[in-house]
Structures are given as structure tokens and as C-alpha cells.
Scaffold this active site. Structure first.
Site, mmCIF file in Angstrom:
data_model
loop_
_atom_site.group_PDB
_atom_site.id
_atom_site.type_symbol
_atom_site.label_atom_id
_atom_site.label_comp_id
_atom_site.label_asym_id
_atom_site.label_seq_id
_atom_site.Cartn_x
_atom_site.Cartn_y
_atom_site.Cartn_z
ATOM 1 N N THR A 36 -10.583 -14.329 6.984
ATOM 2 C CA THR A 36 -9.961 -14.928 8.172
ATOM 3 C C THR A 36 -8.561 -14.337 8.298
ATOM 4 O O THR A 36 -7.572 -15.025 8.063
ATOM 5 C CB THR A 36 -9.857 -16.467 8.054
ATOM 6 O OG1 THR A 36 -9.181 -16.782 6.826
ATOM 7 C CG2 THR A 36 -11.206 -17.124 8.077
ATOM 8 N N CYS A 92 -2.501 -14.743 0.831
ATOM 9 C CA CYS A 92 -2.695 -16.150 1.204
ATOM 10 C C CYS A 92 -1.455 -16.828 1.767
ATOM 11 O O CYS A 92 -1.453 -17.266 2.918
ATOM 12 C CB CYS A 92 -3.184 -16.915 -0.012
ATOM 13 S SG CYS A 92 -4.690 -16.209 -0.677
ATOM 14 N N ARG A 142 -1.069 -6.614 -0.590
ATOM 15 C CA ARG A 142 -0.806 -7.216 0.711
ATOM 16 C C ARG A 142 0.481 -8.047 0.712
ATOM 17 O O ARG A 142 0.683 -8.887 -0.160
ATOM 18 C CB ARG A 142 -2.011 -8.066 1.148
ATOM 19 C CG ARG A 142 -3.149 -7.194 1.652
ATOM 20 C CD ARG A 142 -4.367 -8.002 1.969
ATOM 21 N NE ARG A 142 -5.035 -8.437 0.749
ATOM 22 C CZ ARG A 142 -6.167 -9.149 0.750
ATOM 23 N NH1 ARG A 142 -6.708 -9.512 1.883
ATOM 24 N NH2 ARG A 142 -6.738 -9.484 -0.381
HETATM 25 C C1 UGA Z 1 -2.368 -18.743 -3.854
HETATM 26 C C2 UGA Z 1 -2.495 -20.173 -4.419
HETATM 27 O O1 UGA Z 1 -1.730 -20.291 -5.621
HETATM 28 C C3 UGA Z 1 -3.957 -20.500 -4.719
HETATM 29 O O2 UGA Z 1 -4.070 -21.870 -5.131
HETATM 30 C C4 UGA Z 1 -4.771 -20.307 -3.444
HETATM 31 O O3 UGA Z 1 -6.131 -20.582 -3.625
HETATM 32 C C5 UGA Z 1 -4.611 -18.863 -2.975
HETATM 33 O O4 UGA Z 1 -3.226 -18.589 -2.728
HETATM 34 C C6 UGA Z 1 -5.428 -18.719 -1.716
HETATM 35 O O5 UGA Z 1 -5.136 -19.380 -0.712
HETATM 36 O O6 UGA Z 1 -6.472 -18.037 -1.744
HETATM 37 P P1 UGA Z 1 -2.249 -16.256 -4.956
HETATM 38 O O7 UGA Z 1 -1.771 -15.821 -3.616
HETATM 39 O O8 UGA Z 1 -3.347 -15.502 -5.610
HETATM 40 O O9 UGA Z 1 -2.760 -17.809 -4.885
HETATM 41 O O10 UGA Z 1 -1.042 -16.188 -5.962
HETATM 42 P P2 UGA Z 1 0.115 -17.158 -6.523
HETATM 43 O O11 UGA Z 1 0.040 -17.152 -7.984
HETATM 44 O O12 UGA Z 1 0.088 -18.471 -5.849
HETATM 45 O O13 UGA Z 1 1.430 -16.347 -6.092
HETATM 46 C C7 UGA Z 1 1.772 -16.120 -4.730
HETATM 47 C C8 UGA Z 1 3.128 -15.482 -4.618
HETATM 48 O O14 UGA Z 1 4.155 -16.398 -4.982
HETATM 49 C C9 UGA Z 1 3.331 -14.243 -5.501
HETATM 50 O O15 UGA Z 1 4.024 -13.249 -4.759
HETATM 51 C C10 UGA Z 1 4.177 -14.763 -6.650
HETATM 52 O O16 UGA Z 1 4.967 -13.765 -7.238
HETATM 53 C C11 UGA Z 1 5.026 -15.784 -5.934
HETATM 54 N N1 UGA Z 1 5.536 -16.837 -6.827
HETATM 55 C C12 UGA Z 1 4.690 -17.725 -7.416
HETATM 56 C C13 UGA Z 1 6.905 -16.930 -7.061
HETATM 57 O O17 UGA Z 1 7.708 -16.117 -6.534
HETATM 58 N N2 UGA Z 1 7.363 -17.912 -7.864
HETATM 59 C C14 UGA Z 1 6.543 -18.830 -8.443
HETATM 60 O O18 UGA Z 1 7.046 -19.732 -9.166
HETATM 61 C C15 UGA Z 1 5.168 -18.724 -8.225
#
Ligand code: UGA
Length: 448
Positions: free
Chosen positions: A86, A263, A331
Site C-alpha cells: 500500500t 512504514c 527506503r
Molecule cells: C515499524 C514498527 O516498529 C513495527 O511495529 C511495524 O510493524 C512496522 O514499522 C510496520 O508498520 O510494518 P520498522 O520500520 O521495521 O518497524 O523499524 P523500527 O525498528 O520501528 O525503526 C524505524 C525507524 O525509527 C528507524 O529508522 C530507526 O532507526 C528509528 N528509531 C527507532 C530511532 O531513531 N530511535 C528509536 O528509539 C527507535
């Protein structure tokens, strides 16, 4: 149970293989013949720890198969998951539902007997109703219950998240779906993972609210990090100090270069659009989106400042390109904006990433040179910037790096290192939201 998964992308593949591992008989369907051929040979199109092994084990166990023939697979399936993409619609940021709707039409034409159709894709509120309407219009005789079952999988930890979830959200409107979905998730239910049954629209909104809240939490700590830099406070201690409060929680309070990925950027934007459509503005989320967009580019200015205010003609080494470690996903990665910001100011950029260099070549400025290791990046570099916290960057041989660099400057955008240990090796070091060297003292003095 016989289960069909439509869409063999990230979510479809992880869902399919994990359900097969629970003992269900699963077929993953995709229109991309080459992808299906590759999967049948055990070639996985994405990098996700543990996925390849789990696919192989379940294929050889006879529980997992692949097909391009939806019409042949759907009739025998008790449950059909829709796990197609999506993407943000070009121009307006709404989620593009054309793939979901197309699959709903195909499934409607193929179902045979009572079937539960589950949307796993992240879809705006009301999409389940629309899928039910499309199915009824395409095949009035179809006996289908449409369920919303959002995923909460993190890239790099998806299998663990699937098998040890905090909760499983199931949005149902037809009571018959309750027992079917309980059966699908039986092994998790036996492991005490809470199955939460809600209305379909509520389940759809839970997904967006969860991602938006996490994006907001990250953005909050990023702004606190800026304030820490201005005041001489330490963001890691602030995060710990607030995170120990159970009402706040310690997770997702790591300050950094801004969130990226497939996401958070897409889902926050879609939630803003949903709010506008329903005349119920999501102001906090709108602001989160704007702050995060600006932050990625602002990180290149942080690097320029660490290089004495000018990077023209200088070589900047970038460690890590993917939006987070343990994925090859580029992405919306902060590295894209940071590198562009440096190149626009005349820097020469050399980059290395353990998994992301192939997709990176498509997305980042063509002027970037690539190296084969962190140590190769360091050769003749005027500064190194740690953008993604891959494990292999956590204990670099700092003396070796310093010996090959022109000037020993390290900008650590993930707070992997400590100032005192890096300074001991003769580096000028800056990080995010922590007092670096003299900054804390000078601010403290200024305040007196
Ligand atoms: C995120 C959600 O965590 C999942 O629960 C969800 O299912 C998924 O999106 C989705 O909608 O499919 P994801 O995008 O794989 O998962 O990765 P995250 O671990 O959440 O990290 C996202 C971003 O936030 C990364 O760029 C990471 O570096 C950043 N981040 C994360 C921070 O800068 N600080 C943090 O404390 C945590």
C-alpha cells in the site's frame, strides 16, 4: 488449516513462513513469476535474519509452497491473507489501495465455501468495509468474512516479532471469523499472547495509531536531544530517567538522525490524510512528519559543523546506509538526505554498508563512491559519519581508522561510542544530544 497468502513481499513472506512453521499448510501467491521461481529454489528476495533458513525448513517439511495461480490456490483455502503493498500515492500521500482492491476482486471470483479474507496490509480506516463491498459486488454468492489483522513486525526482527508478539489485533464484523482466527493463531494463544478482538475499523486505526505514536516518541526524544546539546544535558540519561517511568516506557527513546523505513514515513503521512478526510486533524502527527523531514537534512549540517564549517573538497566517509541495521532496506533512510546535503556543499562522499549498497546505488547521488569495509572508507577521509548502527561498527579499531584518515573526526549519529573512549584515541568526536568534550563545560560556564 489451509492458508493462502496473497503477496510474497516482506509481510506476506514472513507471515506465510511463520504460519507454516506453526503447522499450517500455507501457499504464498505472487504475480511476479521470477520471484516465485526464485523462492521455489530457496532464493529469498529480501535480507531478513533467519528468514531463509525458516523458508527452507518449511518447504522441505511440505508445509510451505509458492504459486502464481491465485485461482487454483484460493478455492481450497479456509483463510486468505491479503499482504500486498500500500505505497503512498504519488502526489497526495494517501495510501494507494489499488493492489488491495484488485486482489479482493480476484479472491471474490475464486472463493469456494466459507472463507475468511484477512487484510494484513496497512490500510486506512474503512478499507475492510470496502473489501467486503467489492467481494459482494464481484461475487454475490461468495460466503466471506473480512477481517483486519494488522502486523507489528520490525524489519530485522520480524520473525521474532511474529512468534513472540505483544498482542494480536483482530478486527472482525462476523462472529464466525472469531473461531477461525483463534485457530490460525492457536500456538501463540497457547503461549499467552493476547488475542484482541475489536471492530474492523478499530483494528485498522490501531495500526496507524501505533506507528504514529512510535514515530512521535522518536521525534520527541530527537528534539530533547537538540535541547540537550544547547543546554549541556545528556539525552541518554534523560531517556533513561523518563523511560524508567512505566507510563512512558524505555523503548523507542534512542535519539538519532530521524526515523526512516517503509512504514513510519508512509503511515504517519497516511494518518494525516485520514484525519483531514474525516475533518479530525492529526496535528501532533503533522508536526512529527515535518520535524523528522527537516532533521534528516539538518544532520548534514551537523557533520559540516564538525568539519569546521566547510566540507568543500573534503572526503567524508559514511558508515551505514540502510534506515536501520539488519536490513537491506534503503527506503526513506536518513543517509540519503545526509549524503545529498554533504555533496551539495562540495564534499566527496565514500560509503559502506554491510547489506544496503546494491539498493543504495539506485537511491543516492551517483557521485558517491563505495568501499568494501569501514577501514576502506577511512582511507584519506577528513571525517567519518556513523549513520546506521550495524554491529560491525560498534567496536571498530579506532587506532587503525585514525592512521588511515587525513583528520581524525568522528560524527556518531547513533550514539554508539562514548566521548572519553574515542577522545583517548585522538579523535574529535560529536554525537547526538550528549555533552561532547568542552561543550558541556562551556555552556555551564555561560549559564553562570
Ligand atoms: C515499524 C514498527 O516498529 C513495527 O511495529 C511495524 O510493524 C512496522 O514499522 C510496520 O508498520 O510494518 P520498522 O520500520 O521495521 O518497524 O523499524 P523500527 O525498528 O520501528 O525503526 C524505524 C525507524 O525509527 C528507524 O529508522 C530507526 O532507526 C528509528 N528509531 C527507532 C530511532 O531513531 N530511535 C528509536 O528509539 C527507535
Amino acid at each position: 488449516m489451509k492458508i493462502a497468502i496473497v503477496g510474497a513481499g516482506y509481510v506476506g513472506l514472513v507471515t506465510g513462513v511463520c504460519l507454516a512453521d506453526f503447522g499450517h499448510e500455507v501457499t504464498c501467491i505472487d504475480t511476479d513469476q521470477r520471484k516465485i521461481d526464485a523462492l521455489e529454489k530457496g532464493v529469498i528476495p529480501i535480507y531478513e535474519p533467519g528468514l531463509s533458513e525458516l523458508v527452507k525448513a518449511n518447504v522441505s517439511g511440505g508445509r510451505l509452497s509458492f504459486s502464481t495461480d491465485l485461482k487454483a490456490v484460493v478455492p481450497g483455502s479456509e483463510v486468505v491473507f491479503i499482504a500486498v503493498g500500500t505505497p503512498s500515492r504519488r502526489g497526495d500521500g494517501h495510501a494507494d489501495l489499488s493492489y488491495v482492491h484488485a486482489v479482493a476482486r480476484e479472491v471474490a471470483a475464486a472463493v469456494d465455501g466459507f472463507t475468511v479474507v484477512v487484510t494484513k496490509s496497512t490500510v486506512p480506516v474503512g478499507t475492510g468495509d470496502e473489501v467486503a463491498r467489492i467481494i459482494a459486488a464481484t461475487n454475490p454468492a461468495a460466503d466471506v468474512a473480512v477481517v483486519s489483522n494488522p502486523e507489528f513486525l520490525r524489519e530485522g526482527a520480524a520473525i521474532d516479532d511474529f512468534k513472540r508478539p505483544d498482542r494480536i489485533v483482530l478486527g472482525i464484523e462476523d462472529e464466525r471469523a472469531r473461531s477461525v482466527m483463534t485457530e490460525v493463531y492457536r500456538p501463540l494463544y497457547l503461549n499467552q499472547a493476547p488475542l484482541m478482538f475489536t471492530g474492523r475499523r478499530t483494528a485498522e486505526l490501531i495500526k496507524y495509531a501505533a506507528n504514529a505514536f512510535l514515530a512521535m516518541k522518536i521525534t520527541f526524544i530527537n528534539e530533547i536531544a537538540d535541547l540537550c546539546e544547547a543546554t549541556g544535558a545528556d539525552v541518554q540519561q534523560v531517556a533513561r530517567g523518563i523511560g524508567l517511568d512505566n507510563r512512558i516506557g524505555a523503548k523507542f527513546l534512542h535519539a538519532g538522525p530521524g526515523y526512516g523505513g517503509s512504514c513510519f514515513p508512509k503511515d504517519t503521512l497516511a494518518l494525516v490524510k485520514i484525519g483531514q478526510d474525516y475533518d479530525s486533524p492529526m496535528r501532533l502527527v503533522e508536526t512529527t512528519v515535518a520535524i523528522n523531514d527537516q532533521r534528516k537534512r539538518a544532520m548534514s549540517r551537523k557533520v559540516i559543523a564538525a568539519c569546521g564549517g566547510d566540507v568543500r573538497g573534503k572526503t567524508i566517509g559514511v558508515l551505514g546506509l540502510t534506515f536501520k541495521p539488519n536490513t537491506d532496506d534503503m527506503r526513506e533512510a536518513p543517509s540519503i538526505d545526509i549524503i545529498q546535503g554533504l555533496i551539495d556543499r562540495g564534499a566527496h562522499v565514500v560509503a559502506y554498508d554491510p547489506q544496503g549498497m546494491v539498493p543504495a546505488r539506485e537511491l543516492i547521488d551517483k557521485k558517491v563512491d563505495f568501499a568494501d569495509s569501514a577501514y576502506e572508507v577511512a582511507v584519506d577521509a577528513d571525517a567519518l559519519v556513523l549513520v546506521t548502527e550495524w554491529n560491525e561498527f560498534r567496536s571498530l579499531d579506532l587506532d587503525r581508522l585514525k592512521r588511515s584518515m587525513k583528520t581524525a573526526v568522528l560524527v556518531d549519529l547513533r550514539n554508539v561510542y562514548r566521548h572519553d573512549e574515542v577522545a583517548k584515541h585522538g579523535f574529535e568526536y560529536s554525537s547526538v544530544g550528549r555533552p561532547d568534550g568542552g561543550i558541556a563545560e562551556s555552556v555551564a560556564n555561560a549559564a553562570e
